[in-house]
Enzyme design. Structure first.
Site, PDB file in Angstrom:
ATOM      1  N   HIS A  24      90.968  23.328 -28.486  1.00  0.00           N
ATOM      2  CA  HIS A  24      89.600  23.748 -28.791  1.00  0.00           C
ATOM      3  C   HIS A  24      89.497  25.272 -28.847  1.00  0.00           C
ATOM      4  CE1 HIS A  24      87.337  20.041 -28.927  1.00  0.00           C
ATOM      5  NE2 HIS A  24      87.708  19.661 -27.719  1.00  0.00           N
ATOM      6  N   HIS A  60      94.804  19.338 -25.541  1.00  0.00           N
ATOM      7  CA  HIS A  60      93.569  19.109 -26.312  1.00  0.00           C
ATOM      8  C   HIS A  60      92.550  20.214 -26.033  1.00  0.00           C
ATOM      9  CE1 HIS A  60      90.073  16.676 -27.816  1.00  0.00           C
ATOM     10  NE2 HIS A  60      89.473  17.327 -26.839  1.00  0.00           N
ATOM     11  N   GLU A  61      92.345  20.530 -24.753  1.00  0.00           N
ATOM     12  CA  GLU A  61      91.339  21.537 -24.400  1.00  0.00           C
ATOM     13  C   GLU A  61      91.751  22.926 -24.868  1.00  0.00           C
ATOM     14  OE1 GLU A  61      88.510  20.654 -23.472  1.00  0.00           O
ATOM     15  OE2 GLU A  61      88.956  18.570 -22.948  1.00  0.00           O
ATOM     16  N   GLU A 110      86.681  17.236 -32.005  1.00  0.00           N
ATOM     17  CA  GLU A 110      87.468  16.449 -31.071  1.00  0.00           C
ATOM     18  C   GLU A 110      88.731  15.904 -31.731  1.00  0.00           C
ATOM     19  OE1 GLU A 110      86.992  16.063 -27.806  1.00  0.00           O
ATOM     20  OE2 GLU A 110      85.315  17.448 -28.013  1.00  0.00           O
TER      21      GLU A 110
END
Length: 265
Positions: free
Chosen positions: A129, A125-126, A187
């Site tokens: 980004h 997920h990070e 997100e």
């Protein structure tokens, strides 16, 4: 009203100047030079290491193992970074990735992420980004919003206390109507990208759902979704579950291709 037209025209003009497309095909506004953001990422990472103690040994090796497996299979066209990983001694369940290729994980997250698949969902997920250039988009949107609000108030010819009240109202409208929803879209997009990254690396995507169930069980009541920069845990779980049919074949293909990470705590 005229000032609303002025605001809209300014925002549209800016978006036409710096349009880009995210990995999921969403149109973006990215006005910041990537080199500048990479430098800011390096500075932030260095400051973080000054402010919080780091943890080495088996814990560092475990997080490094998961991160290495993910970045080793990044899609073509991804930024070519020398990814750096640090584990920070902090009880909050937090992690981050910065432009330039910097990954940080708090020890508090490792109390909630019970295995490599759950940790991979967070790191994926990070990293998502970063791949989607969300920092660039966030800063660009904030800059354009600030300029637009200033122009709108000036065009309306407001002065004194009246101008202050109008600016406050405009600022609240931008915060809850533009900036926060935009953050929630980041997100949700990073969740989808992270699923794809962890699946391609050979981590079980179902771990993402398990992770957010753990998060939900460990957390308290948050603010209303419309006032939050993040979707609720229930919203995230529902979205992740809706993506499973698409990513599980990627996971099976990765395993068959020999990508079978074995990261031990």
């Amino acid at each position: 009203m005229r000032w609303l037209k002025t605001f809209a025209i300014g925002a549209i003009s800016a978006s036409l100047v710096a349009c880009a497309t995210s990995p999921t095909g969403r149109m973006q506004l990215t006005m910041m030079p990537d080199d500048e953001l990479n430098q800011m990422g390096a500075q932030s990472f260095a400051q973080y290491q000054q402010e919080l103690p780091t943890v080495g040994g088996a814990t560092q090796a475990y997080v490094q193992c998961v991160t290495d497996a993910i970045v080793a299979t990044l899609p073509p066209g991804s930024p070519q970074y020398n990814w750096q990983v640090r584990v920070f001694k902090d009880d909050s369940a937090n992690a981050f990735a910065l432009p330039g290729g910097y990954v940080g994980v708090h020890t508090g997250l490792l109390d909630i992420a019970e295995n490599q698949d759950q940790l991979a969902s967070v790191i994926g997920h990070e990293v998502g980004h970063v791949l989607a250039r969300h920092a660039n988009e966030r800063m660009s949107t904030q800059n354009i919003t600030s300029i637009g609000l200033s122009v709108a108030a000036s065009a309306a010819g407001l002065q004194g206390a009246q101008a202050e009240m109008a600016n406050a109202a405009l600022g609240m409208g931008a915060q809850y109507g533009i900036l926060l929803p935009f953050s929630r879209s980041h997100e949700s997009e990073a969740d989808v990208i992270g699923l794809q990254l962890m699946a391609d690396a050979g981590f079980n995507p179902q771990g993402s759902v398990d992770l957010w169930r753990n998060m939900s069980a460990s957390g308290g009541n948050g603010p209303p979704v419309w006032m939050s920069t993040h979707p609720s845990s229930d919203q995230r779980i529902a979205k992740l579950e809706s993506e499973m049919n698409a990513v599980m074949p990627q996971y099976q293909q990765a395993r068959q291709a020999g990508r079978q990470p074995n990261c031990q705590r």
